[in-house]
Design a protein around this motif. Structure first.
Motif, mmCIF file in Angstrom:
data_model
loop_
_atom_site.group_PDB
_atom_site.id
_atom_site.type_symbol
_atom_site.label_atom_id
_atom_site.label_comp_id
_atom_site.label_asym_id
_atom_site.label_seq_id
_atom_site.Cartn_x
_atom_site.Cartn_y
_atom_site.Cartn_z
ATOM 1 N N ALA A 115 39.736 1.668 22.830
ATOM 2 C CA ALA A 115 40.085 2.033 24.209
ATOM 3 C C ALA A 115 39.410 1.098 25.208
ATOM 4 O O ALA A 115 40.030 0.695 26.201
ATOM 5 C CB ALA A 115 39.687 3.476 24.490
ATOM 6 N N ILE A 116 38.181 0.731 24.937
ATOM 7 C CA ILE A 116 37.446 -0.150 25.848
ATOM 8 C C ILE A 116 37.901 -1.598 25.679
ATOM 9 O O ILE A 116 38.124 -2.299 26.652
ATOM 10 C CB ILE A 116 35.928 -0.011 25.617
ATOM 11 C CG1 ILE A 116 35.492 1.408 25.999
ATOM 12 C CG2 ILE A 116 35.154 -1.071 26.400
ATOM 13 C CD1 ILE A 116 34.087 1.767 25.560
ATOM 14 N N GLY A 117 38.050 -2.033 24.430
ATOM 15 C CA GLY A 117 38.472 -3.405 24.157
ATOM 16 C C GLY A 117 37.322 -4.389 24.250
ATOM 17 O O GLY A 117 36.264 -4.080 24.801
ATOM 18 N N ARG A 118 37.539 -5.563 23.709
ATOM 19 C CA ARG A 118 36.522 -6.612 23.733
ATOM 20 C C ARG A 118 36.179 -6.951 25.176
ATOM 21 O O ARG A 118 37.050 -7.245 25.988
ATOM 22 C CB ARG A 118 37.040 -7.837 22.983
ATOM 23 C CG ARG A 118 36.017 -8.947 22.810
ATOM 24 C CD ARG A 118 36.512 -10.081 21.932
ATOM 25 N NE ARG A 118 37.622 -10.790 22.557
ATOM 26 C CZ ARG A 118 38.851 -10.861 22.046
ATOM 27 N NH1 ARG A 118 39.143 -10.264 20.906
ATOM 28 N NH2 ARG A 118 39.798 -11.530 22.676
ATOM 29 N N GLU A 119 34.895 -6.871 25.493
ATOM 30 C CA GLU A 119 34.381 -7.147 26.841
ATOM 31 C C GLU A 119 35.016 -6.256 27.914
ATOM 32 O O GLU A 119 35.071 -6.619 29.079
ATOM 33 C CB GLU A 119 34.574 -8.627 27.193
ATOM 34 C CG GLU A 119 33.860 -9.571 26.259
ATOM 35 C CD GLU A 119 34.202 -11.030 26.509
ATOM 36 O OE1 GLU A 119 35.080 -11.325 27.355
ATOM 37 O OE2 GLU A 119 33.589 -11.874 25.841
ATOM 38 N N GLY A 120 35.542 -5.090 27.519
ATOM 39 C CA GLY A 120 36.114 -4.148 28.474
ATOM 40 C C GLY A 120 37.527 -4.466 28.918
ATOM 41 O O GLY A 120 38.046 -3.862 29.852
ATOM 42 N N ARG A 121 38.200 -5.387 28.199
ATOM 43 C CA ARG A 121 39.513 -5.834 28.655
ATOM 44 C C ARG A 121 40.566 -4.734 28.668
ATOM 45 O O ARG A 121 41.392 -4.700 29.577
ATOM 46 C CB ARG A 121 39.989 -7.055 27.872
ATOM 47 C CG ARG A 121 40.333 -6.788 26.435
ATOM 48 C CD ARG A 121 40.795 -8.023 25.694
ATOM 49 N NE ARG A 121 39.854 -9.105 25.877
ATOM 50 C CZ ARG A 121 40.190 -10.380 25.982
ATOM 51 N NH1 ARG A 121 41.443 -10.743 25.871
ATOM 52 N NH2 ARG A 121 39.290 -11.298 26.156
ATOM 53 N N ASN A 122 40.570 -3.829 27.699
ATOM 54 C CA ASN A 122 41.603 -2.782 27.662
ATOM 55 C C ASN A 122 41.414 -1.768 28.782
ATOM 56 O O ASN A 122 42.369 -1.423 29.484
ATOM 57 C CB ASN A 122 41.620 -2.081 26.306
ATOM 58 C CG ASN A 122 42.140 -2.972 25.207
ATOM 59 O OD1 ASN A 122 42.698 -4.025 25.456
ATOM 60 N ND2 ASN A 122 41.937 -2.545 23.974
ATOM 61 N N ILE A 123 40.197 -1.274 28.929
ATOM 62 C CA ILE A 123 39.985 -0.250 29.956
ATOM 63 C C ILE A 123 40.110 -0.852 31.355
ATOM 64 O O ILE A 123 40.596 -0.203 32.278
ATOM 65 C CB ILE A 123 38.653 0.510 29.755
ATOM 66 C CG1 ILE A 123 38.704 1.826 30.529
ATOM 67 C CG2 ILE A 123 37.456 -0.343 30.104
ATOM 68 C CD1 ILE A 123 37.709 2.850 30.082
ATOM 69 N N ASP A 124 39.714 -2.123 31.534
ATOM 70 C CA ASP A 124 39.888 -2.766 32.838
ATOM 71 C C ASP A 124 41.372 -2.882 33.201
ATOM 72 O O ASP A 124 41.769 -2.606 34.333
ATOM 73 C CB ASP A 124 39.249 -4.155 32.849
ATOM 74 C CG ASP A 124 37.728 -4.114 32.878
ATOM 75 O OD1 ASP A 124 37.155 -3.029 33.081
ATOM 76 O OD2 ASP A 124 37.108 -5.187 32.681
ATOM 77 N N ALA A 125 42.189 -3.287 32.228
ATOM 78 C CA ALA A 125 43.637 -3.401 32.471
ATOM 79 C C ALA A 125 44.235 -2.023 32.769
ATOM 80 O O ALA A 125 45.058 -1.877 33.676
ATOM 81 C CB ALA A 125 44.332 -4.035 31.271
ATOM 82 N N ALA A 126 43.804 -1.007 32.011
ATOM 83 C CA ALA A 126 44.301 0.357 32.238
ATOM 84 C C ALA A 126 43.936 0.833 33.642
ATOM 85 O O ALA A 126 44.767 1.432 34.339
ATOM 86 C CB ALA A 126 43.732 1.299 31.180
ATOM 87 N N ARG A 127 42.713 0.567 34.063
ATOM 88 C CA ARG A 127 42.285 0.981 35.407
ATOM 89 C C ARG A 127 43.112 0.292 36.488
ATOM 90 O O ARG A 127 43.534 0.921 37.456
ATOM 91 C CB ARG A 127 40.803 0.661 35.604
ATOM 92 C CG ARG A 127 39.878 1.599 34.879
ATOM 93 C CD ARG A 127 38.418 1.214 35.056
ATOM 94 N NE ARG A 127 37.556 2.199 34.423
ATOM 95 C CZ ARG A 127 36.501 1.901 33.678
ATOM 96 N NH1 ARG A 127 36.157 0.632 33.482
ATOM 97 N NH2 ARG A 127 35.782 2.859 33.138
ATOM 98 N N GLN A 128 43.335 -0.994 36.320
ATOM 99 C CA GLN A 128 44.088 -1.741 37.323
ATOM 100 C C GLN A 128 45.540 -1.249 37.414
ATOM 101 O O GLN A 128 46.066 -1.020 38.502
ATOM 102 C CB GLN A 128 44.047 -3.233 36.998
ATOM 103 C CG GLN A 128 44.535 -4.088 38.128
ATOM 104 C CD GLN A 128 44.248 -5.564 37.908
ATOM 105 O OE1 GLN A 128 43.759 -5.977 36.866
ATOM 106 N NE2 GLN A 128 44.565 -6.362 38.897
ATOM 107 N N LEU A 129 46.190 -1.062 36.268
ATOM 108 C CA LEU A 129 47.572 -0.579 36.279
ATOM 109 C C LEU A 129 47.670 0.850 36.799
ATOM 110 O O LEU A 129 48.590 1.176 37.559
ATOM 111 C CB LEU A 129 48.172 -0.666 34.874
ATOM 112 C CG LEU A 129 48.525 -2.069 34.395
ATOM 113 C CD1 LEU A 129 48.868 -2.050 32.913
ATOM 114 C CD2 LEU A 129 49.668 -2.652 35.207
ATOM 115 N N ALA A 130 46.731 1.720 36.407
ATOM 116 C CA ALA A 130 46.748 3.114 36.870
ATOM 117 C C ALA A 130 46.573 3.187 38.382
ATOM 118 O O ALA A 130 47.193 4.025 39.050
ATOM 119 C CB ALA A 130 45.670 3.927 36.159
#
Length: 141
Positions: free
Chosen positions: A114-129
């Motif tokens: 869910a977090i992804g390497r270096e926070g990439r997944n959760i950062d993308a999710a936050r931006q899109l949400a």
């Protein structure tokens, strides 16, 4: 909510739509994580990925950076769950107090995904949400 795309994002949308023959709803160029995140129309994710991931691989080769795909959804809860894939999300609760926050229940073994390497997944999710449902934050529980 209306999303404004930069000229670069529009060019990247056209490239992906040509390669995959799908509808892209949004595109985020994530310079911090050297990736491009495409929001794909609901129901078109399999076509966007392509057989054995071939479409994504072709686009990654053309761009020289990673590509992440997120499937659009009707509700904020489903959208956040899709944005955190491939993590298995059990529940999403959106709380509207001072800020609008999505609390996401993820199995302990899937927190890393869910977090992804270096926070990439959760950062993308936050931006899109934020762009599509005006969600101010996403918290894993």
């Amino acid at each position: 909510m209306r999303v404004e795309l930069s000229d670069e994002a529009r060019r990247l949308v056209a490239l992906f739509e040509d390669e995959a023959a799908v509808t892209v709803r949004d595109c985020v160029v994530d310079e911090d994580h050297d990736q491009v995140v495409y929001l794909v129309k609901r129901g078109e994710m399999a076509d966007a990925i392509g057989p054995g991931g071939q479409t994504v691989e072709r686009v990654e080769e053309q761009l020289g950076r990673e590509v992440k795909l997120v499937e659009a959804a009707e509700t904020a809860e489903d959208f956040v769950a899709n944005a955190l894939a491939p993590a298995a999300v059990y529940n999403v609760t959106v709380s509207e107090n001072d800020d609008t926050v999505a609390y996401v229940e993820v199995a302990q073994e899937d927190r890393g995904a869910a977090i992804g390497r270096e926070g990439r997944n959760i950062d993308a999710a936050r931006q899109l949400a934020k762009r599509h449902f005006d969600i101010d934050g996403i918290e894993l529980t």
